[in-house]
Design a protein around this motif. Structure first.
Motif, PDB file in Angstrom:
ATOM      1  N   ALA A  22       1.142  -1.297  -0.191  1.00  0.00           N
ATOM      2  CA  ALA A  22      -0.534   0.141   0.273  1.00  0.00           C
ATOM      3  C   ALA A  22       0.674   1.420   0.236  1.00  0.00           C
ATOM      4  CB  ALA A  22      -1.338   0.233   0.579  1.00  0.00           C
ATOM      5  N   LEU A  23       1.700   1.599   0.525  1.00  0.00           N
ATOM      6  CA  LEU A  23       3.280   2.275   0.753  1.00  0.00           C
ATOM      7  C   LEU A  23       3.707   2.653  -0.957  1.00  0.00           C
ATOM      8  CD1 LEU A  23       3.901   4.528   2.908  1.00  0.00           C
ATOM      9  CD2 LEU A  23       5.982   2.988   3.108  1.00  0.00           C
ATOM     10  N   GLY A  29       1.891   6.713  -6.900  1.00  0.00           N
ATOM     11  CA  GLY A  29       0.554   7.587  -7.175  1.00  0.00           C
ATOM     12  C   GLY A  29       0.898   8.989  -7.096  1.00  0.00           C
ATOM     13  N   VAL A  30       1.701   9.740  -6.026  1.00  0.00           N
ATOM     14  CA  VAL A  30       2.438  10.156  -5.574  1.00  0.00           C
ATOM     15  C   VAL A  30       3.140  10.902  -6.474  1.00  0.00           C
ATOM     16  CG1 VAL A  30       3.437  12.032  -4.222  1.00  0.00           C
ATOM     17  CG2 VAL A  30       1.387  10.683  -3.240  1.00  0.00           C
ATOM     18  N   ALA A  35       4.764  14.393 -11.169  1.00  0.00           N
ATOM     19  CA  ALA A  35       5.676  14.171 -12.671  1.00  0.00           C
ATOM     20  C   ALA A  35       4.268  14.945 -13.413  1.00  0.00           C
ATOM     21  CB  ALA A  35       5.846  13.158 -13.064  1.00  0.00           C
ATOM     22  N   MET A  36       3.208  15.271 -13.293  1.00  0.00           N
ATOM     23  CA  MET A  36       1.876  15.438 -14.197  1.00  0.00           C
ATOM     24  C   MET A  36       2.183  17.237 -14.342  1.00  0.00           C
ATOM     25  SD  MET A  36       0.846  13.957 -16.612  1.00  0.00           S
ATOM     26  CE  MET A  36       1.620  13.071 -16.962  1.00  0.00           C
TER      27      MET A  36
END
Length: 111
Positions: A22-23, A29-30, A35-36
């Motif tokens: 999960a980590l 995701g972060v 990056a986006m």
């Protein structure tokens, strides 16, 4: 002896996986969101810079060299003296042909 019915225990695995998994998903995701944000920011900077450059340019830049009346064809070999100069003949103007004569348009002769 009467035995009491025992409840069957059902073991289920958590859908989210282990804490480490999960980590790791959270970190990915972060990182993807960061990056986006960086890519969108970079694109915004490039577009702003292009608009500033476009606004600062002269729309129709005037020529700094006066145009010659007749274009001169230069031969680099002739200019260097390696090959003889070739004189180009002046272009001749072709006269336009007269329209064709249609015989059917003449008046009919009577008897």
């Amino acid at each position: 002896m009467v035995s009491e019915p025992q409840d069957e225990q059902v073991y289920t695995a958590p859908l989210s996986g282990t804490r480490a998994q999960a980590l790791q998903r959270l970190q990915i995701g972060v990182f993807g969101l960061g990056a986006m944000v960086l890519l969108v920011g970079l694109a915004n900077i490039v577009i702003d810079r292009a608009e500033q450059t476009e606004a600062g340019t002269v729309p129709e830049a005037a020529s700094t060299v006066a145009p010659s009346k007749t274009p001169e064809a230069s031969d680099p070999l002739a200019d260097a003296g390696v090959a003889p100069e070739v004189v180009q003949p002046a272009p001749t103007v072709q006269p336009e042909p007269s329209p064709p004569i249609v015989l059917d348009a003449l008046p009919a002769q009577g008897d």
